[in-house]
Design a protein around this motif. Structure first.
Motif, PDB file in Angstrom:
ATOM      1  N   SER B 142       0.867  -1.366  -0.011  1.00 41.50           N
ATOM      2  CA  SER B 142      -0.079   0.186  -0.030  1.00 41.50           C
ATOM      3  C   SER B 142       0.831   1.276   0.053  1.00 41.50           C
ATOM      4  N   LEU B 143       2.106   1.029   0.343  1.00 40.21           N
ATOM      5  CA  LEU B 143       2.988   2.204   0.602  1.00 40.21           C
ATOM      6  C   LEU B 143       3.927   2.080  -0.885  1.00 40.21           C
ATOM      7  N   ARG B 144       3.695   1.443  -1.676  1.00 41.21           N
ATOM      8  CA  ARG B 144       4.825   1.386  -3.006  1.00 41.21           C
ATOM      9  C   ARG B 144       4.699   2.602  -3.494  1.00 41.21           C
ATOM     10  N   HIS B 145       5.927   3.180  -3.961  1.00 36.98           N
ATOM     11  CA  HIS B 145       6.107   4.500  -4.440  1.00 36.98           C
ATOM     12  C   HIS B 145       6.109   4.146  -5.859  1.00 36.98           C
ATOM     13  N   ALA B 146       5.230   4.254  -6.591  1.00 38.54           N
ATOM     14  CA  ALA B 146       4.884   3.911  -7.990  1.00 38.54           C
ATOM     15  C   ALA B 146       6.207   4.528  -8.911  1.00 38.54           C
ATOM     16  N   LYS B 147       6.192   5.874  -8.784  1.00 37.29           N
ATOM     17  CA  LYS B 147       7.090   6.640  -9.734  1.00 37.29           C
ATOM     18  C   LYS B 147       8.720   6.235  -9.605  1.00 37.29           C
ATOM     19  N   ARG B 148       9.116   5.955  -8.182  1.00 40.29           N
ATOM     20  CA  ARG B 148      10.416   5.559  -7.771  1.00 40.29           C
ATOM     21  C   ARG B 148      10.597   4.158  -8.636  1.00 40.29           C
ATOM     22  N   THR B 149       9.607   3.175  -8.152  1.00 36.62           N
ATOM     23  CA  THR B 149       9.638   1.782  -8.898  1.00 36.62           C
ATOM     24  C   THR B 149       9.609   1.763 -10.243  1.00 36.62           C
ATOM     25  N   PHE B 150       9.013   2.547 -10.731  1.00 40.60           N
ATOM     26  CA  PHE B 150       9.131   2.596 -12.236  1.00 40.60           C
ATOM     27  C   PHE B 150      10.533   3.057 -13.019  1.00 40.60           C
ATOM     28  N   LYS B 151      10.960   4.066 -12.160  1.00 40.45           N
ATOM     29  CA  LYS B 151      12.343   4.509 -12.516  1.00 40.45           C
ATOM     30  C   LYS B 151      13.311   3.566 -12.205  1.00 40.45           C
ATOM     31  N   ARG B 152      13.334   2.777 -11.114  1.00 42.90           N
ATOM     32  CA  ARG B 152      14.334   1.834 -11.058  1.00 42.90           C
ATOM     33  C   ARG B 152      14.175   0.601 -12.022  1.00 42.90           C
ATOM     34  N   ALA B 153      13.084   0.292 -12.359  1.00 45.09           N
ATOM     35  CA  ALA B 153      12.610  -0.711 -13.403  1.00 45.09           C
ATOM     36  C   ALA B 153      13.096  -0.194 -14.739  1.00 45.09           C
ATOM     37  N   LEU B 154      12.926   1.110 -15.094  1.00 46.31           N
ATOM     38  CA  LEU B 154      13.189   1.503 -16.307  1.00 46.31           C
ATOM     39  C   LEU B 154      14.825   1.590 -16.440  1.00 46.31           C
ATOM     40  N   LEU B 155      15.478   1.873 -15.413  1.00 45.29           N
ATOM     41  CA  LEU B 155      17.046   1.892 -15.200  1.00 45.29           C
ATOM     42  C   LEU B 155      17.664   0.515 -15.532  1.00 45.29           C
ATOM     43  N   ARG B 156      17.096  -0.361 -14.890  1.00 42.88           N
ATOM     44  CA  ARG B 156      17.364  -1.906 -14.886  1.00 42.88           C
ATOM     45  C   ARG B 156      17.281  -2.076 -16.399  1.00 42.88           C
ATOM     46  N   GLN B 157      15.987  -2.033 -16.894  1.00 46.78           N
ATOM     47  CA  GLN B 157      15.907  -2.457 -18.200  1.00 46.78           C
ATOM     48  C   GLN B 157      16.872  -2.000 -19.359  1.00 46.78           C
ATOM     49  N   VAL B 158      17.036  -0.578 -19.164  1.00 46.75           N
ATOM     50  CA  VAL B 158      17.866   0.191 -19.932  1.00 46.75           C
ATOM     51  C   VAL B 158      19.300  -0.310 -19.926  1.00 46.75           C
ATOM     52  N   ALA B 159      19.587  -0.837 -18.686  1.00 44.39           N
ATOM     53  CA  ALA B 159      21.145  -1.126 -18.256  1.00 44.39           C
ATOM     54  C   ALA B 159      21.227  -2.574 -18.933  1.00 44.39           C
ATOM     55  N   THR B 160      20.122  -3.320 -18.834  1.00 46.12           N
ATOM     56  CA  THR B 160      20.358  -4.713 -19.098  1.00 46.12           C
ATOM     57  C   THR B 160      19.985  -5.085 -20.743  1.00 46.12           C
ATOM     58  N   GLY B 161      19.360  -3.794 -21.232  1.00 51.55           N
ATOM     59  CA  GLY B 161      19.149  -3.963 -22.661  1.00 51.55           C
ATOM     60  C   GLY B 161      17.830  -4.527 -23.103  1.00 51.55           C
ATOM     61  N   THR B 162      16.975  -4.586 -22.086  1.00 47.28           N
ATOM     62  CA  THR B 162      15.715  -5.075 -22.489  1.00 47.28           C
ATOM     63  C   THR B 162      14.689  -4.100 -22.583  1.00 47.28           C
ATOM     64  N   TYR B 163      15.232  -2.916 -22.739  1.00 48.23           N
ATOM     65  CA  TYR B 163      14.185  -1.538 -22.907  1.00 48.23           C
ATOM     66  C   TYR B 163      14.239  -1.285 -24.332  1.00 48.23           C
ATOM     67  N   ASP B 164      13.026  -1.188 -25.126  1.00 51.03           N
ATOM     68  CA  ASP B 164      12.768  -1.089 -26.248  1.00 51.03           C
ATOM     69  C   ASP B 164      12.040   0.115 -26.633  1.00 51.03           C
ATOM     70  N   PRO B 165      12.627   1.279 -26.863  1.00 46.43           N
ATOM     71  CA  PRO B 165      11.881   2.492 -27.025  1.00 46.43           C
ATOM     72  C   PRO B 165      10.712   2.472 -27.923  1.00 46.43           C
ATOM     73  N   ARG B 166      10.695   1.618 -28.931  1.00 46.10           N
ATOM     74  CA  ARG B 166       9.512   1.582 -29.902  1.00 46.10           C
ATOM     75  C   ARG B 166       8.330   1.001 -28.973  1.00 46.10           C
ATOM     76  N   ASN B 167       8.647   0.249 -28.169  1.00 49.06           N
ATOM     77  CA  ASN B 167       7.514  -0.565 -27.356  1.00 49.06           C
ATOM     78  C   ASN B 167       7.903  -0.389 -25.816  1.00 49.06           C
ATOM     79  N   PRO B 168       7.674   0.891 -25.388  1.00 47.37           N
ATOM     80  CA  PRO B 168       8.279   1.041 -23.889  1.00 47.37           C
ATOM     81  C   PRO B 168       7.464   0.489 -22.900  1.00 47.37           C
ATOM     82  N   VAL B 169       7.592  -1.054 -22.723  1.00 49.63           N
ATOM     83  CA  VAL B 169       6.919  -1.597 -21.688  1.00 49.63           C
ATOM     84  C   VAL B 169       7.676  -1.816 -20.649  1.00 49.63           C
TER      85      VAL B 169
END
Lengths: 503, 367
Positions: B142-169
């Motif tokens: 219930s106290l999850r910080h959505a924005k921070r969580t999202f940012k971490r996830a984005l960072l990780r995905q960019v770092a690991t190369g699984t982020y695809d800007p055309r399909n930014p999931v």
């Protein structure tokens, strides 16, 4: 890029003018930011991220205060990077935005083409971000206080670099050359003599002895580290100070950043002058609509306003560029012009050469502030611009105008620009008195150091060196040695003969 | 981004706080802070904090400027407004730092080693107050910080190369989640009233009043931190007493004799009217030069103190300011009659330097 459609169109228009005029810049990305962001960027020297340090916080605090009190406002920030990033203040009026965009293209062109920027890292945005992450890791590992204290020490000597070293192609490798010979020192100077009775005439013992001694001395100085006085104190510390890995890394970060910022200090007058020249040229001849003239004039006059104590680099720079353009347009240079004695003829001198534009482009590529002033400051210009030299008067506690003589002014101006107006400090010896003490020397050029501050700096330097540190300088005309041994400061006069008892 | 600079700013403020604390004694006895008091902030001038460097002595260097003027025309003072050489010259700036009053009180407390006050009796009610203070890697959903969580996830995905800007999931995994954390603070719910009384008879000069003013400022600052609800009342007296507002309290100059009992009577009246003893923590601070008019009145005072003022009060503080005219008898009388009384604190304030010690005497008991 987050420009509004209107501004994007204006930007494209100005960009096209800039290209028409022959400006050659990095692709420039504009961001609209609010005052708080622009203050934060400015505190970080233009970058969105820097390593964590309170100094940036202090600058931010000051900028915010001074903005909210209405004392200052930052219209733009631009970073020497490829692509070039520029931040525009959201609250600027449209005419201001136009001016600022034109101004930024001037800077961007300067960054790309000026020789002194040629060695800077054009991906500094990324480098800075990496620095930030590295330092943050050390903080996480070793604690904020420890790392911050260390950074304080490093920043204390960040100005002790050698801005010319980046242009030297081969780093000093001369040390290796001398050390190779392993000859026996006596054999080295002996001439060959077949006849034993001739020996003492061919190789007189006293001469041999002298030669040996001077050779030994020479060897000793070769053994000394550094062999030559070294101006890049930071590099020397990296090589020789007993630093832990993380400390080494942080010091090298500080040094890299210092080298990155160095050309901006070396070309402040030219860079601002150049950008101002181009914004005024583009605004007045192309961009301005009638309704904007007054606002533009108001803003522009603010930019180039002068106050008695200060030399406005925008003003000085732009006026000099204009002066150069005029002189080369009219052919007011060279032997014939210099040697002309007729005042009136000189005033009306116009050979219609039209070389002005070409000349200023050449100047922006090849010069820095020192060279710029040295080459193009003329007595006529000094008179026209009402420049003066000032000095401190201990009696009244005021600075007052001391001179309007061309040579004096030029000399003072050059002095204040050379080495960013800061003292020259060299490393002389890392093993002073054979006790592992660091020996620095201040090349005294007529002006003493601020001694209290110098002692505080030694204090910080000692933390890096961990053995006692010495600084040779001149105080009130006397050659003196400042020493800090880790707990106590001492000042002693050098070269003083043994105290002679009064007769 | 602003977040980042805020951290540096906080570091800087910490350093500043250290400096202020170091010089607190100076600030306490100089009194210039009072004039800089806003509603919740005090703006404190401190010398610009410089990182030392090897630099030229600006006084020897001189420089080049631009403008009108004859030789000899002064263009700026050496201290403060230094004319910069091309670029900017280092000058001794004064930095203004805003410090919240709370924090100042805290520093004062630490510096003087003041104990926290224990509110009396049943008002010792403490309420818990929770505040979100940080981010942690664990916590309730219930106290999850959505924005921070999202940012971490984005960072990780960019770092690991699984982020695809055309399909930014962006799909956060366990390690990406960030939660708000909180701290619970206990705040006493108590109320307090401070009654300041000052002798403004002819013998209290400007300097004496300045001392009272400064001491009251610090006492006020400290007590305000201790109580959530605080009321202050001001009484001035010479031969007669009257209640005044703060402004008048500090700035009136009356003359005439000194009848201390008049003030005590008025204080008692205020108490009776507005503050039920059971609900309020009550503080009296009385400043005088101790030159009361006649023994009869002193007896009257003693009686009032014993019966009406000291019993309901947490503290009754009497500060005697040294004045060139006063005999200073009153404090001796009090000492004699209330030797055993813990709630009565007496302090002699010889000069501004003594304020520091006096505050400590008054507030050092933690009542």
């Amino acid at each position: 890029m987050n420009l509004t459609a209107e501004m994007a169109a204006i930007k494209d228009e100005i960009r096209a003018y800039a290209i028409d005029y022959g400006l050659d810049f990095f692709e420039t990305i504009f961001e609209l930011v609010d005052y708080d962001e622009v203050n934060a960027f400015a505190a970080y020297g233009g970058f969105p991220t820097r390593f964590p340090h309170w100094r940036f916080g202090m600058e931010y605090e000051e900028l915010s205060k001074s903005y909210s009190w209405g004392l200052s406002k930052i219209y733009e920030m631009v970073i020497n990077n490829d692509p070039c990033y520029a931040y525009l203040m959201k609250s600027n009026a449209m005419v201001d935005q136009k001016l600022v965009i034109a101004h930024v293209y001037g800077h961007s062109d300067f960054f790309k083409n000026n020789l002194f920027f040629s060695k800077t890292n054009r991906k500094m945005m990324d480098v800075m971000a990496n620095h930030a992450i590295r330092v943050q890791r050390y903080i996480d590992r070793f604690g904020h206080e420890v790392v911050e204290d260390f950074i304080d020490c490093c920043l204390s000597i960040e100005n002790l670099i050698d801005p010319h070293s980046v242009f030297r192609t081969s780093p000093e490798s001369s040390e290796q050359n001398g050390a190779a010979t392993n000859e026996h020192p006596v054999e080295r100077f002996r001439f060959r003599s077949d006849k034993e009775y001739m020996e003492q005439y061919i190789n007189p013992p006293e001469v041999l002895k002298k030669q040996q001694e001077s050779w030994a001395k020479e060897q000793e100085s070769k053994m000394r580290v550094p062999a030559e006085p070294q101006r890049d104190v930071l590099a020397f510390l990296l090589d020789h100070a007993p630093l832990q890995n993380w400390q080494y890394d942080i010091l090298s970060i500080i040094r890299d950043e210092a080298y990155y910022f160095a050309p901006q200090g070396q070309t402040k007058i030219m860079n601002e002058g150049w950008a101002t020249y181009w914004h005024s040229k583009m605004m007045t001849s192309k961009i301005l609509s009638d309704s904007e003239v007054i606002d533009y004039a108001d803003h522009h006059s603010g930019t180039v306003a002068t106050s008695p104590g200060q030399l406005n680099p925008y003003k000085l720079g732009v006026e000099l560029f204009k002066d150069i353009e005029e002189r080369w347009d009219k052919g007011r240079f060279g032997k014939e012009y210099e040697e002309c004695d007729d005042y009136r003829e000189k005033a009306n001198w116009d050979k219609q050469l039209g070389l002005g534009r070409q000349k200023i482009f050449e100047v922006r590529a090849m010069y820095n502030d020192v060279m710029f002033i040295d080459a193009f400051l003329t007595p006529e210009f000094v008179m026209e611009q009402k420049l003066f030299a000032y000095e401190y008067d201990a009696g009244s506690g005021y600075y007052h105008i001391s001179d309007r003589e061309f040579q004096v002014i030029k000399q003072k101006l050059l002095f204040s620009l050379t080495n960013w107006g800061q003292p020259f400090i060299f490393v002389e010896d890392k093993n002073y008195l054979n006790r592992g003490e660091l020996y620095l020397k201040h090349r005294h050029e007529g002006i003493d150091l601020n001694i209290n501050e110098a002692q505080d700096t030694l204090h910080n330097l000692q933390k890096l060196w961990s053995r006692p540190v010495n600084l040779e300088t001149v105080i009130g005309g006397k050659k003196s040695l400042l020493t800090f041994d880790g707990s106590e400061h001492t000042v002693k006069e050098l070269d003083k003969a043994e105290p002679v008892k009064a007769e | 981004m602003p977040h980042r600079i805020e951290k540096d700013r906080a570091r800087f403020r910490n350093i500043v706080r250290g400096r202020i604390k170091k010089n607190l004694k100076k600030y306490i006895t100089q009194g210039e802070l009072i004039g800089r008091k806003g509603k919740e902030l005090v703006s404190i001038p401190i010398p610009h904090i410089n990182i030392p460097k090897f630099r030229h002595d600006p006084r020897q260097a001189g420089g080049v400027g631009q403008g009108e003027g004859e030789e000899g025309t002064p263009i700026g003072r050496a201290d403060g407004t230094e004319p910069g050489a091309a670029g900017s010259g280092p000058g001794e700036h004064i930095l203004e730092v805003d410090v919240p009053l709370d924090e100042l009180a805290e520093m004062l407390g630490e510096e003087l080693e003041l104990p926290n006050i224990e509110p009396k009796g049943k008002k010792n009610v403490v309420s818990d107050k929770s505040r979100y203070t940080g981010i942690s890697q664990t916590g309730p959903e219930s106290l999850r910080h959505a924005k921070r969580t999202f940012k971490r996830a984005l960072l990780r995905q960019v770092a690991t190369g699984t982020y695809d800007p055309r399909n930014p999931v962006i799909i956060p995994i366990r390690e990406d989640r960030r939660y708000r954390t909180w701290k619970t603070k206990q705040e006493p719910e108590a109320n307090a009233v401070i009654v300041y009384m000052m002798d403004v008879s002819g013998s209290m000069g400007e300097e004496q009043k300045e001392i009272v003013r400064m001491e009251s400022f610090w006492i006020d600052t400290w007590l305000r931190r201790q109580y959530k609800n605080i009321e202050t009342r001001y009484i001035i007296h010479d031969a007669v007493a009257r209640e005044v507002d703060q402004e008048t309290f500090y700035h009136t100059r009356e003359s005439g004799g000194t009848v201390i009992s008049s003030a005590y009577k008025l204080a008692k009246q205020i108490l009776d009217q507005d503050y039920a003893v059971a609900d309020w923590n009550i503080y009296f601070f009385h400043f005088s030069d101790g030159d009361n008019w006649g023994e009869v009145d002193t007896d009257e005072c003693l009686k009032l103190l014993r019966n009406d003022l000291i019993p309901p009060a947490n503290l009754f503080c009497y500060g005697q300011v040294e004045s060139p005219y006063g005999s200073g008898q009153f404090i001796r009388d009090l000492r004699e009659h209330f030797n055993e009384e813990e709630k009565l604190v007496l302090s002699e304030i010889a000069d501004k330097e003594a304020i520091y010690q006096s505050i400590k005497e008054f507030l050092g008991k933690g009542r």
